[in-house]
Design an enzyme around this catalytic site. Structure first.
Site, PDB file in Angstrom:
ATOM      1  N   LYS A  23       4.283  -0.015 -13.166  1.00 13.98           N
ATOM      2  CA  LYS A  23       4.339   0.694 -14.448  1.00 13.98           C
ATOM      3  C   LYS A  23       5.783   0.828 -14.947  1.00 13.98           C
ATOM      4  CE  LYS A  23       2.742   4.813 -14.090  1.00 13.98           C
ATOM      5  NZ  LYS A  23       3.096   6.161 -14.516  1.00 13.98           N
ATOM      6  N   ARG A  98      -2.096  14.121 -18.058  1.00 19.10           N
ATOM      7  CA  ARG A  98      -2.528  14.014 -16.668  1.00 19.10           C
ATOM      8  C   ARG A  98      -3.806  14.803 -16.426  1.00 19.10           C
ATOM      9  NH1 ARG A  98       2.665  12.863 -14.118  1.00 19.10           N
ATOM     10  NH2 ARG A  98       2.735  12.941 -11.885  1.00 19.10           N
ATOM     11  N   ARG A 137       7.033  -3.432   1.650  1.00 21.04           N
ATOM     12  CA  ARG A 137       8.329  -3.190   1.016  1.00 21.04           C
ATOM     13  C   ARG A 137       9.382  -2.905   2.088  1.00 21.04           C
ATOM     14  NH1 ARG A 137       7.970   0.634  -4.123  1.00 21.04           N
ATOM     15  NH2 ARG A 137       7.679   2.321  -2.639  1.00 21.04           N
ATOM     16  N   ARG A 170      10.879   2.350   4.402  1.00 20.91           N
ATOM     17  CA  ARG A 170      11.097   3.762   4.050  1.00 20.91           C
ATOM     18  C   ARG A 170       9.999   4.633   4.645  1.00 20.91           C
ATOM     19  NH1 ARG A 170      12.366   3.360  -2.215  1.00 20.91           N
ATOM     20  NH2 ARG A 170      10.343   4.328  -2.217  1.00 20.91           N
ATOM     21  N   ARG A 181      -1.153   9.375  -1.668  1.00 20.93           N
ATOM     22  CA  ARG A 181      -0.650   9.365  -3.052  1.00 20.93           C
ATOM     23  C   ARG A 181      -1.703   8.778  -3.999  1.00 20.93           C
ATOM     24  NH1 ARG A 181       4.543   5.991  -3.158  1.00 20.93           N
ATOM     25  NH2 ARG A 181       4.973   6.515  -1.013  1.00 20.93           N
TER      26      ARG A 181
END
Ligand code: AMP
Length: 231
Positions: A23, A98, A137, A170, A181
Site C-alpha cells: 500500500k 477504519r 524479508r 526483524r 497483525r
C-alpha cells in the site's frame, strides 16, 4: 465509465489493504502523480503524540496498546485536515476510515462539502502470500537496506550488497506476529470494505508486481493532467 471533460477534477482516494500488501508503494505513486497529499491518520496521531498535545496525550496509550482511537477524536481530526488548502484538488486517505461509523461520517462530510464520492481501492493479497512475503524479508542491521529472499535477494545469500554485513530477520517479521497483525486488520477493516462494496469498491490483485498493480490502479483513476491543472 468516463471522467468528464471538466479540467478541475477533484479526486478522493481511499486505499485499503493488509499490512505488507504494498500500500505504501502505491500511495507514494498516486500522490506523486496527482501532486496531492496522502493523509494518514496514524501519522497525524503520531505527530500529535510527539508534540504532546491534549489529543496526543489522550491517544498515546490507546495507540501503544494497539487499540483504535475513538471516532469522536478521529473524525473531527480528519475533517480539519482535509479542509487544508493542500487538499483542495483531492487527497488520498490511508488508515481511514477504519470503522463503519467513520465511513458513515466521511460519506456525510464529503456530501456536506460538495466533494465527490471517493474512489475506494482494495489491494487484496491472501494471508498466506503476506506471511510468505514478510517472513522472507531480511534487513541489514548496519545500513537498514531491506531484501526479500524470494523477490529481491542479495547477490550473496545472507549478506548485504552495500556493506557486507550479515542480514537479519526483524523480530516482528515472524509468522506468529504477522498472522496476529492480519487478524486485527481483517476484524477492523472487513466491515468497512463491506460498507464500500455497495458503491463499488475496486478490488486489485495485490499478488502481482508493483508495476502491474500500479497500472491497474492508474486505469481506475481519472487522468492526472486534468486533476493536476486544477487551480
Ligand atoms: P497506523 O499507522 O495506520 O497503523 O495507525 C497507528 C495507530 O493509530 C493505530 O494502531 C490506531 O491506534 C491509531 N489510528 C490510526 N488511524 C485510526 C483510525 N482511523 N481510527 C482509529 N484509530 C486510528
Amino acid at each position: 465509465m468516463g471522467w468528464g471533460e471538466a479540467a478541475e477534477v477533484i479526486v478522493i482516494i481511499l486505499l485499503f489493504g493488509p499490512p505488507g500488501c504494498g500500500k505504501g508503494t502505491q500511495a507514494a505513486f498516486i500522490t506523486r502523480r496527482y501532486r496531492f497529499p496522502a493523509v494518514s491518520t496514524g501519522e497525524v496521531l503520531r505527530a500529535e503524540v510527539k508534540a504532546e498535545t491534549d489529543l496526543g496525550k489522550a491517544a498515546s496509550a490507546i495507540m501503544a496498546a494497539g487499540g483504535l482511537v475513538g471516532d469522536d477524536v478521529i473524525n473531527p481530526m480528519v475533517a480539519k485536515r482535509i479542509a487544508q488548502p493542500d487538499c483542495a484538488r483531492g487527497f488520498l486517505l490511508d488508515g481511514y476510515p477504519r470503522t463503519v461509523p467513520q465511513a458513515e461520517f466521511l460519506t456525510e462530510l464529503l456530501a456536506a462539502r460538495g466533494l465527490p464520492k471517493p474512489v475506494a481501492i482494495h489491494i487484496d493479497v491472501p494471508a498466506a502470500a503476506i506471511v510468505a512475503r514478510i517472513t522472507s524479508r531480511r534487513q541489514c542491521p548496519a545500513c537498514g537496506k531491506i531484501y526479500n529472499t524470494i523477490s529481491q535477494p542479495p547477490l550473496v545469500e545472507g549478506i548485504c550488497d552495500a556493506d557486507g554485513t550479515a542480514l537479519i530477520t526483524r523480530a516482528d517479521d515472524t509468522e506468529e506476529v504477522v498472522r496476529k497483525r492480519l487478524r486485527a486488520y481483517e476484524e477492523a477493516t472487513g466491515p468497512v470494505i463491506e460498507y464500500y462494496r455497495r458503491d463499488g469498491i475496486h478490488r486489485v490483485d495485490g499478488t502481482r508486481t508493483p508495476t502491474e498493480i500500479r497500472q491497474e490502479i492508474e486505469g481506475l483513476l481519472p487522468p492526472a493532467s486534468s486533476a493536476a491543472t486544477a487551480q
